[in-house]
Enzyme design. Sequence first.
Site, mmCIF file in Angstrom:
data_model
loop_
_atom_site.group_PDB
_atom_site.id
_atom_site.type_symbol
_atom_site.label_atom_id
_atom_site.label_comp_id
_atom_site.label_asym_id
_atom_site.label_seq_id
_atom_site.Cartn_x
_atom_site.Cartn_y
_atom_site.Cartn_z
ATOM 1 N N GLY A 292 0.984 -1.367 -0.007
ATOM 2 C CA GLY A 292 0.034 0.023 0.081
ATOM 3 C C GLY A 292 0.712 1.082 0.004
ATOM 4 O O GLY A 292 0.760 1.862 -1.035
ATOM 5 N N TYR A 334 1.409 8.338 15.363
ATOM 6 C CA TYR A 334 2.533 7.372 15.507
ATOM 7 C C TYR A 334 3.756 8.040 15.877
ATOM 8 O O TYR A 334 4.836 7.436 15.694
ATOM 9 C CB TYR A 334 2.738 6.699 14.033
ATOM 10 C CG TYR A 334 1.448 6.070 13.627
ATOM 11 C CD1 TYR A 334 0.787 4.904 14.340
ATOM 12 C CD2 TYR A 334 1.145 6.490 12.259
ATOM 13 C CE1 TYR A 334 -0.301 4.430 13.827
ATOM 14 C CE2 TYR A 334 -0.115 5.846 11.824
ATOM 15 C CZ TYR A 334 -1.017 4.876 12.680
ATOM 16 O OH TYR A 334 -1.882 4.266 12.037
ATOM 17 N N CYS A 361 -7.449 22.351 17.453
ATOM 18 C CA CYS A 361 -7.526 22.910 18.758
ATOM 19 C C CYS A 361 -6.867 21.791 19.666
ATOM 20 O O CYS A 361 -7.635 21.064 20.301
ATOM 21 C CB CYS A 361 -8.967 23.292 19.003
ATOM 22 S SG CYS A 361 -8.820 24.410 20.590
#
Length: 440
Positions: A292, A334, A361
């Site tokens: 991918g 991550y 925010c």
Amino acid sequence: MHLQGTMQVNAQGRLTIGGCDVVELAREFGTPLYIFDEDCIRNNCREFYRAFGVKEGLAKVIYAGKAFLTTAMCRIIASEGLGLDVVSGGELYTALAAGFPVENIYFHGNNKSYAELCQALEAGIGRFVVDNFAELELLSRLSTERGQVARVILRVTPGIEAHTHHYIRTGQIDSKFGFTLPNGQAMEAARRLKDLPGIEFKGLHCHIGSQIFELEPYSQAVAVMLELAAAIKEATGLITSELDLGGGFGIYYTAEDHPRPVGAYAETILTRVREEARALNLPQPLVIVEPGRAIIGPAGSTAYTVGTIKEIPGVRKYVAVDGGMADNIRPALYGAKYEAILANKANLPATETVAITGKCCESGDMLIWEADLPRVEAGDILVISCTGAYGYTMSSNYNRLGRPAAVLVREGNADLILKREDYNDLLRNDVVPARLVWTR
Ligand code: LLP
């Protein structure tokens, strides 16, 4: 920043992608803007196709749609002769809407619903990558009721750990995915499958993680999976004619990353498959890989407009852009790292280190903690490279930001492939119950 794909710096000192001036793209389509480099996508597809010997019948390359999927992307993938890995009814629906060849669609997922299995059977997709006993039985019942035969690959958790972030590690034993190998569940699945009607066993699948740079885990996975294939053959007579090794091939995000050429993975995998199959006296299976990130990651960039700049002397300079964690959650989720360039100052040397933050925010809304750039000013067009994989697909409407548009660029042309979400899109699914209707 390392220039990816067709990126260049033109005579005016501006960044171009696919022959398009990124400053012009920002002007025409607005920012934030996802920019996809078509030649880069196609070259990545072709590299996998060639390296794995697809034409020679050694392997199949299945693009993992979770990395980035739209109808236009489906068309590109299909035209390059790759298959498609989908993991939900929504991804399947997208593929079908794009006219993706159904026999090349592989359906993954650890909790496929009744409706999704029916949708896939109805469409006549190529393979069901079955994840658990409940799915196996339900699929058997549904395909039998319809007088169909579902071609099945069993997803196995082989107990191999590749070094990667623990959220994106999937091959170890303590995982929600697949039939566990070491405790005998994988063998049990093959035994049960053998007696189930409406199911045809095609092979085995594993996916050992994502953003993997080492070759050894793939080699180990081949050995472990083919041992299982031999044990299954011995116990049930079932032949593993397809060995799907998942995706996970690592890419460049920053200078810390040292990806291997696709050919190195292909060589390692194909050689080990040949050797092990021979040693175990098994027919050589067709290898399947499911990249991918390696297909779409380097082909995508995100262009932002610089807004406010906050300098805390002796601490840090925050440069805020008009997007952030809503269009790229990976740094926040991550700790993913990226590189950036100013599209309108692409030929200037870096003179300062700044933090690139978004407009959401939340303090965690950071895109890059330390970006080396020429002097940054409001209005500059900042481009973050290698955002193609899992950027758009994991995007959200946090703070009711509309998702950005995406354009596909090639040879100086830019075509819209995703429209920018506007305020009406944000209200599209809002419903006001009658008792809340404004009466004042
Ligand atoms: N096949 C299976 C069964 C998978 O689970 C995955 C990814 C792939 C193929 C494709 O892996 P790739 O070649 O893209 O590494 N959201 C995370 C990545 C999650 C990957 C999940 N499975 C990220 O942004 O890094």
